[in-house]
Design an enzyme around this catalytic site. Structure first.
Site, short mmCIF file in Angstrom:
data_model
loop_
_atom_site.label_atom_id
_atom_site.label_comp_id
_atom_site.label_asym_id
_atom_site.label_seq_id
_atom_site.Cartn_x
_atom_site.Cartn_y
_atom_site.Cartn_z
N SER A 34 41.79 -2.04 18.43
CA SER A 34 42.52 -0.78 18.65
C SER A 34 43.71 -0.94 19.60
CB SER A 34 41.57 0.30 19.16
OG SER A 34 40.67 0.64 18.15
N LYS A 76 30.06 8.65 20.95
CA LYS A 76 30.73 9.61 20.06
C LYS A 76 30.12 11.02 20.15
CE LYS A 76 32.74 6.46 16.68
NZ LYS A 76 32.91 6.16 15.26
N GLY A 110 25.01 5.51 2.88
CA GLY A 110 24.92 5.58 4.34
C GLY A 110 25.19 6.98 4.84
N ALA A 111 24.27 7.50 5.65
CA ALA A 111 24.42 8.85 6.20
C ALA A 111 24.37 8.79 7.72
CB ALA A 111 23.33 9.76 5.65
N GLY A 149 26.69 7.74 11.38
CA GLY A 149 27.92 8.33 11.92
C GLY A 149 29.10 8.16 10.98
N ALA A 150 29.26 6.98 10.41
CA ALA A 150 30.42 6.73 9.54
C ALA A 150 30.31 7.52 8.23
CB ALA A 150 30.55 5.24 9.27
N THR A 196 17.07 6.20 4.57
CA THR A 196 16.17 7.30 4.89
C THR A 196 16.69 8.54 4.16
OG1 THR A 196 15.90 6.31 7.07
CG2 THR A 196 15.10 8.58 6.81
N TYR A 225 34.72 -5.12 8.02
CA TYR A 225 35.81 -6.04 7.70
C TYR A 225 35.53 -7.39 8.33
CZ TYR A 225 37.15 -4.23 12.25
OH TYR A 225 37.12 -3.84 13.56
N GLY A 282 37.08 -2.74 5.22
CA GLY A 282 37.31 -1.58 6.08
C GLY A 282 38.49 -1.72 7.04
P1 NAP Z 1 25.00 4.16 12.24
O1 NAP Z 1 25.32 5.54 12.70
O2 NAP Z 1 24.10 3.32 13.08
O3 NAP Z 1 24.32 4.32 10.78
C1 NAP Z 1 23.85 3.19 10.10
C2 NAP Z 1 23.60 3.56 8.64
O4 NAP Z 1 23.31 2.38 7.91
C3 NAP Z 1 22.41 4.49 8.43
O5 NAP Z 1 22.71 5.32 7.34
C4 NAP Z 1 21.26 3.52 8.12
O6 NAP Z 1 20.24 4.09 7.38
C5 NAP Z 1 22.01 2.50 7.30
N1 NAP Z 1 21.42 1.15 7.30
C6 NAP Z 1 21.17 0.35 8.36
N2 NAP Z 1 20.73 -0.84 7.95
C7 NAP Z 1 20.66 -0.80 6.60
C8 NAP Z 1 20.27 -1.73 5.59
N3 NAP Z 1 19.85 -2.96 5.90
N4 NAP Z 1 20.36 -1.34 4.29
C9 NAP Z 1 20.81 -0.11 3.98
N5 NAP Z 1 21.18 0.82 4.88
C10 NAP Z 1 21.11 0.46 6.18
O7 NAP Z 1 26.28 3.28 11.99
P2 NAP Z 1 27.76 3.83 11.60
O8 NAP Z 1 28.51 4.18 12.83
O9 NAP Z 1 27.59 4.85 10.54
O10 NAP Z 1 28.46 2.50 11.02
C11 NAP Z 1 28.19 2.03 9.70
C12 NAP Z 1 29.15 0.91 9.34
O11 NAP Z 1 30.48 1.41 9.26
C13 NAP Z 1 29.19 -0.24 10.34
O12 NAP Z 1 29.24 -1.46 9.61
C14 NAP Z 1 30.47 -0.01 11.10
O13 NAP Z 1 31.01 -1.23 11.59
C15 NAP Z 1 31.35 0.57 10.01
N6 NAP Z 1 32.48 1.39 10.52
C16 NAP Z 1 33.75 0.99 10.23
C17 NAP Z 1 34.82 1.74 10.67
C18 NAP Z 1 36.23 1.29 10.35
O14 NAP Z 1 37.18 1.84 10.92
N7 NAP Z 1 36.42 0.37 9.43
C19 NAP Z 1 34.63 2.91 11.40
C20 NAP Z 1 33.31 3.31 11.68
C21 NAP Z 1 32.24 2.54 11.22
P3 NAP Z 1 19.01 4.91 8.08
O15 NAP Z 1 19.50 6.32 8.27
O16 NAP Z 1 17.90 4.80 7.09
O17 NAP Z 1 18.73 4.21 9.39
#
Ligand code: NAP
Length: 280
Positions: free
Chosen positions: A16, A65, A126-127, A129-130, A152, A223, A244
């Site tokens: 960033s 966040k 995925g549900a 934060g992202a 979940t 990414y 990403g």
């Molecule tokens: P988070 O809030 O921790 O949520 C994780 C999500 O992934 C939940 O839905 C979880 O399911 C699921 N999950 C975890 N392990 C899994 C697996 N082995 N198989 C299938 N589903 C799985 O994380 P987040 O903030 O949403 O981030 C998610 C991803 O987005 C990360 O890789 C992060 O680096 C990326 N991201 C990228 C950007 C960007 O600017 N490019 C911005 C934000 C995030 P449950 O609900 O069942 O636990």
């Protein structure tokens, strides 16, 4: 110079500062942006200290966040829908919260990748934060159908319920399910977004390749090397892979616009960042 920063823990590998300072250089805005490692129990104090120093705004990353949204004096509708905030604008006594993750991804898909979403079928995996941050801006593109699939299932259902009114208003069919049902609820999708942390964790792609229609766009929010498995999977099954990095630059561009009222040249900065990372 007006001061901005990223607050999070950890922050050492964040791109960033480079992105925001490059936006400032190219747009001629008097902005200086750095990163601050905030103790896990010290977000409110760190934010107050930054305000006392005259800071104008910050990005907020894990694990703050939710706290950032709670400390805001005013939050955008995007924060309420996402349930989290990644951008604060500091204006006198006011702390204005926003969430630019979703609009960042949508801008990357529609502007940088040139893919229109109206009338399309979309699988959002995925549900967390992202995923929750992406869903609102995705619905505003008026796809035909969005299936939100999460490991979940109940979490997908909660997030979908929060977005039900927006989906109805936009005329989009919104379904929620567990991962095992993602492939059977629809005969493939035009766009598959992996907003789960499967790639981050080195796990396999969490859905079968039958979710991909020929020529579908398949995006992982991850990414770098960690996204390669998903990218290879998508290409091997006739889809167009996208990582990403574009979302990262575009969510930063939206934050810059909120702070400065100026849209920075995000596509040029994304191209530079890709070159820089490839060279490294
Ligand atoms: P988070 O809030 O921790 O949520 C994780 C999500 O992934 C939940 O839905 C979880 O399911 C699921 N999950 C975890 N392990 C899994 C697996 N082995 N198989 C299938 N589903 C799985 O994380 P987040 O903030 O949403 O981030 C998610 C991803 O987005 C990360 O890789 C992060 O680096 C990326 N991201 C990228 C950007 C960007 O600017 N490019 C911005 C934000 C995030 P449950 O609900 O069942 O636990």
């Amino acid at each position: 110079m007006d001061n901005y920063c990223l607050m999070g823990n950890p922050v050492e590998h964040s791109k960033s500062p480079w992105i925001q300072n490059r936006f400032a250089e190219l747009s001629g805005e008097p902005v200086h942006y750095d990163k601050r490692l905030v103790p896990l129990d010290g977000f409110a104090a760190a934010l107050q200290a930054f305000r006392d120093q005259g800071g104008k705004g910050c990005n907020v990353t894990v694990p703050f966040k939710l706290q950032a949204a709670a400390l805001a004096t005013e939050a955008s509708p995007r924060v309420a829908l996402a349930g989290a905030c990644n951008t604060l604008r500091l204006d006198g006594d006011q702390i204005l919260a926003d969430n630019t993750d979703g609009v960042g991804l949508i801008n990357d898909i529609t502007r940088n990748a040139g893919v229109a979403l109206a009338g399309r079928d979309v699988l959002l995996i995925g549900a967390g934060g992202a995923g929750a941050g992406v869903l609102g801006p995705l619905l505003e593109q008026r796809p035909r159908r969005v299936v939100l699939a999460n490991r979940t299932a109940s979490r997908a259902q909660e997030v979908a319920a929060r977005h039900a009114a927006l989906a109805a208003q936009q005329g989009v069919e919104l379904l929620a399910c567990g991962l095992q049902d993602a492939a059977v609820t629809e005969a493939g999708f035009d766009l598959v977004i992996n907003a789960s942390s499967s790639s981050l964790k080195g796990a396999g792609v969490p859905v079968p390749a039958s979710v991909l229609r020929p020529g579908a766009l398949a995006c992982d929010l991850m990414y770098g090397p960690a996204a390669q498995g998903f990218m290879d999977w998508a290409a091997a099954h006739g889809a167009v892979p996208r990582d990403g990095l574009g979302m990262l630059v575009e969510q930063a561009a939206e934050a810059f616009r909120i702070w400065r009222g100026v849209r920075p040249p995000s596509a040029a900065v994304l191209a530079e960042l890709r070159e820089k990372l490839a060279a490294a």
